[in-house]
Design a protein around this motif. Structure first.
Motif, PDB file in Angstrom:
ATOM      1  N   GLN A  42       0.831  -1.190   0.000  1.00 44.04           N
ATOM      2  CA  GLN A  42       0.000   0.000   0.000  1.00 44.04           C
ATOM      3  C   GLN A  42       0.871   1.247   0.000  1.00 44.04           C
ATOM      4  N   ASP A  43       0.522   2.222  -0.843  1.00 41.19           N
ATOM      5  CA  ASP A  43       1.122   3.549  -0.808  1.00 41.19           C
ATOM      6  C   ASP A  43       0.069   4.503  -0.257  1.00 41.19           C
ATOM      7  N   TYR A  44       0.471   5.404   0.637  1.00 41.22           N
ATOM      8  CA  TYR A  44      -0.475   6.282   1.316  1.00 41.22           C
ATOM      9  C   TYR A  44       0.042   7.712   1.277  1.00 41.22           C
ATOM     10  N   ASN A  45      -0.835   8.669   0.934  1.00 38.10           N
ATOM     11  CA  ASN A  45      -0.511  10.093   0.945  1.00 38.10           C
ATOM     12  C   ASN A  45      -1.647  10.858   1.612  1.00 38.10           C
ATOM     13  N   TYR A  46      -1.276  11.844   2.438  1.00 34.20           N
ATOM     14  CA  TYR A  46      -2.266  12.644   3.156  1.00 34.20           C
ATOM     15  C   TYR A  46      -1.764  14.077   3.250  1.00 34.20           C
ATOM     16  N   TYR A  47      -2.679  15.044   3.054  1.00 33.99           N
ATOM     17  CA  TYR A  47      -2.341  16.433   3.342  1.00 33.99           C
ATOM     18  C   TYR A  47      -3.529  17.134   3.970  1.00 33.99           C
ATOM     19  N   ASN A  48      -3.231  18.204   4.710  1.00 35.39           N
ATOM     20  CA  ASN A  48      -4.258  18.989   5.385  1.00 35.39           C
ATOM     21  C   ASN A  48      -3.807  20.443   5.441  1.00 35.39           C
ATOM     22  N   PHE A  49      -4.762  21.348   5.232  1.00 36.12           N
ATOM     23  CA  PHE A  49      -4.503  22.781   5.362  1.00 36.12           C
ATOM     24  C   PHE A  49      -5.661  23.379   6.149  1.00 36.12           C
ATOM     25  N   SER A  50      -5.351  24.081   7.253  1.00 37.09           N
ATOM     26  CA  SER A  50      -6.383  24.612   8.153  1.00 37.09           C
ATOM     27  C   SER A  50      -6.083  26.068   8.512  1.00 37.09           C
ATOM     28  N   PRO A  51      -6.558  27.035   7.716  1.00 40.53           N
ATOM     29  CA  PRO A  51      -6.340  28.454   8.051  1.00 40.53           C
ATOM     30  C   PRO A  51      -7.387  28.972   9.028  1.00 40.53           C
ATOM     31  N   LYS A  52      -7.020  30.060   9.730  1.00 42.07           N
ATOM     32  CA  LYS A  52      -7.891  30.677  10.733  1.00 42.07           C
ATOM     33  C   LYS A  52      -7.642  32.184  10.711  1.00 42.07           C
ATOM     34  N   VAL A  53      -8.715  32.982  10.716  1.00 42.30           N
ATOM     35  CA  VAL A  53      -8.605  34.445  10.755  1.00 42.30           C
ATOM     36  C   VAL A  53      -9.584  34.960  11.800  1.00 42.30           C
ATOM     37  N   GLY A  54      -9.106  35.855  12.682  1.00 46.01           N
ATOM     38  CA  GLY A  54      -9.976  36.392  13.731  1.00 46.01           C
ATOM     39  C   GLY A  54      -9.642  37.830  14.065  1.00 46.01           C
ATOM     40  N   TYR A  55     -10.525  38.445  14.819  1.00 47.09           N
ATOM     41  CA  TYR A  55     -10.343  39.825  15.271  1.00 47.09           C
ATOM     42  C   TYR A  55     -10.336  39.837  16.787  1.00 47.09           C
ATOM     43  N   GLN A  56      -9.286  40.391  17.380  1.00 45.78           N
ATOM     44  CA  GLN A  56      -9.199  40.479  18.839  1.00 45.78           C
ATOM     45  C   GLN A  56      -9.798  41.812  19.271  1.00 45.78           C
ATOM     46  N   TYR A  57     -11.014  41.767  19.818  1.00 45.66           N
ATOM     47  CA  TYR A  57     -11.724  42.999  20.145  1.00 45.66           C
ATOM     48  C   TYR A  57     -11.444  43.525  21.546  1.00 45.66           C
ATOM     49  N   ASN A  58     -10.798  42.755  22.405  1.00 43.21           N
ATOM     50  CA  ASN A  58     -10.232  43.297  23.644  1.00 43.21           C
ATOM     51  C   ASN A  58      -9.024  42.446  24.029  1.00 43.21           C
ATOM     52  N   ASP A  59      -8.449  42.682  25.190  1.00 44.96           N
ATOM     53  CA  ASP A  59      -7.205  41.999  25.548  1.00 44.96           C
ATOM     54  C   ASP A  59      -7.363  40.496  25.752  1.00 44.96           C
ATOM     55  N   ASN A  60      -8.581  40.014  25.973  1.00 47.29           N
ATOM     56  CA  ASN A  60      -8.787  38.597  26.271  1.00 47.29           C
ATOM     57  C   ASN A  60      -9.590  37.835  25.221  1.00 47.29           C
ATOM     58  N   TRP A  61     -10.385  38.489  24.402  1.00 46.25           N
ATOM     59  CA  TRP A  61     -11.330  37.793  23.526  1.00 46.25           C
ATOM     60  C   TRP A  61     -11.028  38.025  22.049  1.00 46.25           C
ATOM     61  N   THR A  62     -11.107  36.940  21.280  1.00 39.04           N
ATOM     62  CA  THR A  62     -10.941  36.966  19.829  1.00 39.04           C
ATOM     63  C   THR A  62     -12.076  36.155  19.211  1.00 39.04           C
ATOM     64  N   VAL A  63     -12.669  36.655  18.130  1.00 41.12           N
ATOM     65  CA  VAL A  63     -13.673  35.905  17.371  1.00 41.12           C
ATOM     66  C   VAL A  63     -13.211  35.835  15.921  1.00 41.12           C
ATOM     67  N   GLY A  64     -13.598  34.761  15.240  1.00 41.25           N
ATOM     68  CA  GLY A  64     -13.169  34.646  13.856  1.00 41.25           C
ATOM     69  C   GLY A  64     -13.744  33.448  13.147  1.00 41.25           C
ATOM     70  N   VAL A  65     -13.204  33.187  11.962  1.00 39.92           N
ATOM     71  CA  VAL A  65     -13.632  32.062  11.126  1.00 39.92           C
ATOM     72  C   VAL A  65     -12.447  31.129  10.918  1.00 39.92           C
ATOM     73  N   GLU A  66     -12.773  29.863  10.695  1.00 35.88           N
ATOM     74  CA  GLU A  66     -11.761  28.849  10.442  1.00 35.88           C
ATOM     75  C   GLU A  66     -12.257  27.898   9.372  1.00 35.88           C
ATOM     76  N   SER A  67     -11.338  27.239   8.706  1.00 37.78           N
ATOM     77  CA  SER A  67     -11.705  26.228   7.723  1.00 37.78           C
ATOM     78  C   SER A  67     -10.617  25.168   7.672  1.00 37.78           C
ATOM     79  N   SER A  68     -10.920  24.073   7.017  1.00 37.55           N
ATOM     80  CA  SER A  68      -9.957  22.982   6.889  1.00 37.55           C
ATOM     81  C   SER A  68     -10.253  22.209   5.613  1.00 37.55           C
ATOM     82  N   ILE A  69      -9.194  21.848   4.910  1.00 35.95           N
ATOM     83  CA  ILE A  69      -9.289  21.014   3.713  1.00 35.95           C
ATOM     84  C   ILE A  69      -8.299  19.874   3.894  1.00 35.95           C
TER      85      ILE A  69
END
Length: 195
Positions: A42-69
């Motif tokens: 058996q030959d096996y190949n795998y790849y993954n890419f998972s970017p994430k972008v967010g906005y830090q609206y105060n010193d402790n909290w960040t919200v954003g979007v993420e994806s994965s392929i």
């Protein structure tokens, strides 16, 4: 060994921004390959890419979007098995400094994901079967940030908690629900930079 270390470094690499009113950009890249010298192997190949972008609206909290392929393929003498998946969702991060050099943070993420699997069945009537499924995921990932110098730092993660569902949209497979508890079973190290 060098190839494995390079792959590990790429899989754990991320850029991060952890200051109020700024943008967080991060991501993971992973690749794995295995080749068998046997004639029926058996030959096996795998790849993954998972970017994430967010906005830090105060010193402790960040919200954003993420994806994965991700994509994997196993090649046998008589046929191939392959799997493709995609996810997109949102996350919220809470971070808390615990000293001059350390911070702890946790990401809570949820979103949509789908999977497309094609596999070869052997025997007297060999055929190819395709399964398609979609569902949602929910997970929490705690981590530790070590500030090394001038905003450069390391992120340490030792697992997380997750729940996933996949509802089959074809007649070839079953619906699945999974719960994952991986504290202490997985370790990742990332690099980050505060801009």
């Amino acid at each position: 060994m060098k190839k494995s270390l390079l792959i590990l470094a790429l899989a754990m690499f991320s850029f991060a921004n952890a200051q109020k009113g700024t943008v967080l950009v991060s991501g993971n890249v992973g690749y794995s390959s295995q080749k068998s010298g046997n004639s029926g192997g058996q030959d096996y190949n795998y790849y993954n890419f998972s970017p994430k972008v967010g906005y830090q609206y105060n010193d402790n909290w960040t919200v954003g979007v993420e994806s994965s392929i991700s994509n994997s393929k196993s090649t046998f003498t008589l046929g191939d098995n392959s799997s493709k998946s995609f996810s997109v969702g949102g996350f919220i991060r809470y971070s808390k400094p615990i000293g001059g050099f350390f911070s702890v943070y946790a990401d809570l993420a949820t979103g949509y994901h789908n999977a497309d699997q094609t596999y070869f069945t052997g025997g007297f009537n060999p055929s190819t079967i395709t399964n398609k499924a979609n569902g949602f995921y929910l997970g929490i990932t705690p981590a530790l940030f070590l500030n090394i110098n001038k905003g450069f730092g390391l992120n340490f993660n030792i697992g997380g908690l997750g729940y996933n569902t996949l509802n089959n949209t074809t007649n070839n497979g079953n619906d699945t629900k999974s719960f994952n508890f991986s504290f202490g079973q997985a370790v990742s190290v990332g690099i980050s930079k505060n801009f």
